[in-house]
Design an enzyme around this catalytic site. Structure first.
Site, PDB file in Angstrom:
ATOM      1  N   ASN A   1      12.455  -1.636  -3.553  1.00  0.00           N
ATOM      2  CA  ASN A   1      11.466  -2.635  -3.101  1.00  0.00           C
ATOM      3  C   ASN A   1      11.460  -3.721  -4.069  1.00  0.00           C
ATOM      4  O   ASN A   1      11.128  -3.751  -5.147  1.00  0.00           O
ATOM      5  CB  ASN A   1      10.050  -1.899  -2.976  1.00  0.00           C
ATOM      6  CG  ASN A   1       8.824  -2.795  -2.419  1.00  0.00           C
ATOM      7  OD1 ASN A   1       8.816  -4.044  -2.798  1.00  0.00           O
ATOM      8  ND2 ASN A   1       8.168  -2.112  -1.375  1.00  0.00           N
TER       9      ASN A   1
ATOM     10  N   ASP B   1       4.801   6.801  -6.745  1.00  0.00           N
ATOM     11  CA  ASP B   1       4.340   7.152  -5.265  1.00  0.00           C
ATOM     12  C   ASP B   1       3.078   6.856  -5.078  1.00  0.00           C
ATOM     13  O   ASP B   1       2.068   6.894  -5.524  1.00  0.00           O
ATOM     14  CB  ASP B   1       4.612   8.869  -4.898  1.00  0.00           C
ATOM     15  CG  ASP B   1       4.503   9.023  -3.479  1.00  0.00           C
ATOM     16  OD1 ASP B   1       5.119   8.059  -2.878  1.00  0.00           O
ATOM     17  OD2 ASP B   1       3.745   9.948  -2.958  1.00  0.00           O
ATOM     18  N   SER B   2       2.852   5.940  -4.007  1.00  0.00           N
ATOM     19  CA  SER B   2       1.500   5.480  -3.922  1.00  0.00           C
ATOM     20  C   SER B   2       0.966   5.457  -2.219  1.00  0.00           C
ATOM     21  O   SER B   2       1.946   5.552  -1.495  1.00  0.00           O
ATOM     22  CB  SER B   2       1.276   4.019  -4.310  1.00  0.00           C
ATOM     23  OG  SER B   2       2.340   3.039  -3.646  1.00  0.00           O
TER      24      SER B   2
ATOM     25  N   PHE C   1       1.602  -6.172   1.167  1.00  0.00           N
ATOM     26  CA  PHE C   1       2.530  -5.182   2.102  1.00  0.00           C
ATOM     27  C   PHE C   1       1.772  -4.100   2.329  1.00  0.00           C
ATOM     28  O   PHE C   1       0.776  -3.862   1.637  1.00  0.00           O
ATOM     29  CB  PHE C   1       3.878  -5.079   1.481  1.00  0.00           C
ATOM     30  CG  PHE C   1       3.949  -4.487   0.170  1.00  0.00           C
ATOM     31  CD1 PHE C   1       4.130  -3.061   0.259  1.00  0.00           C
ATOM     32  CD2 PHE C   1       3.795  -5.209  -0.880  1.00  0.00           C
ATOM     33  CE1 PHE C   1       4.251  -2.386  -1.114  1.00  0.00           C
ATOM     34  CE2 PHE C   1       3.904  -4.503  -2.108  1.00  0.00           C
ATOM     35  CZ  PHE C   1       4.050  -3.143  -2.381  1.00  0.00           C
TER      36      PHE C   1
ATOM     37  N   TYR D   1      -0.842  -1.449   3.378  1.00  0.00           N
ATOM     38  CA  TYR D   1      -2.169  -1.699   4.056  1.00  0.00           C
ATOM     39  C   TYR D   1      -2.979  -2.711   3.334  1.00  0.00           C
ATOM     40  O   TYR D   1      -4.256  -2.624   3.488  1.00  0.00           O
ATOM     41  CB  TYR D   1      -2.888  -0.261   3.880  1.00  0.00           C
ATOM     42  CG  TYR D   1      -2.091   0.865   4.518  1.00  0.00           C
ATOM     43  CD1 TYR D   1      -2.581   1.347   5.889  1.00  0.00           C
ATOM     44  CD2 TYR D   1      -1.243   1.597   4.016  1.00  0.00           C
ATOM     45  CE1 TYR D   1      -1.947   2.473   6.481  1.00  0.00           C
ATOM     46  CE2 TYR D   1      -0.540   2.668   4.619  1.00  0.00           C
ATOM     47  CZ  TYR D   1      -1.028   3.117   5.738  1.00  0.00           C
ATOM     48  OH  TYR D   1      -0.233   3.992   6.467  1.00  0.00           O
TER      49      TYR D   1
ATOM     50  N   LYS E   1      -3.919  -9.486  -8.277  1.00  0.00           N
ATOM     51  CA  LYS E   1      -3.530  -8.353  -7.825  1.00  0.00           C
ATOM     52  C   LYS E   1      -2.913  -7.396  -8.544  1.00  0.00           C
ATOM     53  O   LYS E   1      -3.219  -6.393  -9.089  1.00  0.00           O
ATOM     54  CB  LYS E   1      -2.636  -8.228  -6.641  1.00  0.00           C
ATOM     55  CG  LYS E   1      -2.317  -7.112  -5.902  1.00  0.00           C
ATOM     56  CD  LYS E   1      -1.591  -7.197  -4.713  1.00  0.00           C
ATOM     57  CE  LYS E   1      -1.156  -5.652  -4.133  1.00  0.00           C
ATOM     58  NZ  LYS E   1      -0.221  -5.887  -2.903  1.00  0.00           N
TER      59      LYS E   1
ATOM     60  N   HIS F   1      -4.022  -0.619  -8.029  1.00  0.00           N
ATOM     61  CA  HIS F   1      -3.680   0.799  -8.356  1.00  0.00           C
ATOM     62  C   HIS F   1      -2.476   0.929  -9.098  1.00  0.00           C
ATOM     63  O   HIS F   1      -2.156   1.663 -10.041  1.00  0.00           O
ATOM     64  CB  HIS F   1      -3.628   1.572  -7.139  1.00  0.00           C
ATOM     65  CG  HIS F   1      -2.806   1.212  -5.954  1.00  0.00           C
ATOM     66  ND1 HIS F   1      -2.766  -0.117  -5.552  1.00  0.00           N
ATOM     67  CD2 HIS F   1      -1.723   1.784  -5.149  1.00  0.00           C
ATOM     68  CE1 HIS F   1      -1.686  -0.459  -4.670  1.00  0.00           C
ATOM     69  NE2 HIS F   1      -1.059   0.912  -4.388  1.00  0.00           N
ATOM     70  N   ARG F   2      -1.236   0.097  -8.527  1.00  0.00           N
ATOM     71  CA  ARG F   2      -0.097   0.112  -9.319  1.00  0.00           C
ATOM     72  C   ARG F   2      -0.140  -0.408 -10.679  1.00  0.00           C
ATOM     73  O   ARG F   2       0.387  -0.135 -11.643  1.00  0.00           O
ATOM     74  CB  ARG F   2       1.014  -0.408  -8.708  1.00  0.00           C
ATOM     75  CG  ARG F   2       2.469  -0.111  -9.197  1.00  0.00           C
ATOM     76  CD  ARG F   2       3.492  -0.754  -8.229  1.00  0.00           C
ATOM     77  NE  ARG F   2       3.556   0.135  -7.066  1.00  0.00           N
ATOM     78  CZ  ARG F   2       3.127  -0.383  -5.697  1.00  0.00           C
ATOM     79  NH1 ARG F   2       2.675  -1.412  -5.592  1.00  0.00           N
ATOM     80  NH2 ARG F   2       3.230   0.615  -4.774  1.00  0.00           N
TER      81      ARG F   2
END
Length: 203
Positions: free
Chosen positions: A11, A74-75, A157, A159, A180, A185-186
């Protein structure tokens, strides 16, 4: 001499995000590479019951195959009204085709009858760092917020277009990239790894 850090992903946005975070943290001597930049190897399917299970499995596989220190994550999104789902199934919620749009539309369809005040959700990211000496560090970042019923914004990207973080009126996809990175979260998970990533650059 620079240490290569493998991000077990293809990604491009994840790779760019990791590079930005390392650069902003002032970490020198670490070069981020993705799966497309290393020799191919057999990648195990994501079958873990938790985000952490999947992140560690991906990082272990990639580190073993390449001999490089590896970060994998993993998210996904956890929707209160769906009992925490899609969760680890977020990327394939609408089927194995993994279409972001189809996944998003299915979630909206499933919460169509849920009152606005019960549309709480959170993005979750588990990130694993596996070093060449076998050391494993696993961290978790959580980004709470609320779903909206119509997608808004293009700077994201998954949600992102239907998720409004707590304290915000904009969706995640309407935030500037820098905003962001700082609160996602990341971003939260990766910030917990910074001391370990800094030590890679010192080697």
């Amino acid at each position: 001499m620079s240490t290569q850090l493998l991000v077990a992903s293809r990604n491009a946005k994840k790779l760019q995000e990791m590079r930005r975070i390392i650069e902003r943290a002032g970490i020198e001597g670490v070069t981020v590479v993705g799966l497309d930049e290393v020799p191919p190897f057999e990648e195990a399917p994501e079958t873990g019951a938790t985000f952490e299970d999947n992140a560690v499995a991906k990082a272990r596989d990639a580190a073993a195959a390449t001999g490089l220190p590896t970060v994998a994550d993993d998210s996904g999104i956890s929707v209160d009204a769906l009992n925490g789902m899609p969760g680890v199934l977020s990327a394939r919620w609408a089927g194995s085709a993994r279409s972001d749009q189809a996944n998003l539309e299915l979630v909206l369809e499933q919460v169509a009858d849920v009152p606005d005040e019960r549309l709480g959700a959170q993005f979750v990211c588990a990130t694993a760092l596996v070093l060449t000496d076998g050391t494993e560090i696993v961290v978790r970042g959580v980004w709470p917020g609320t779903l909206v019923r119509k997608p808004r914004g293009t700077n994201g990207f998954g949600y992102d277009p239907i998720f409004v973080p707590d304290g915000e009126t904009r969706t995640s996809a309407e935030l500037l990239t820098e905003e962001k990175d700082a609160i996602s979260h990341r971003g939260r998970a990766l910030s917990l790894l910074l001391p370990h990533l800094r030590s890679l650059g010192d080697r």
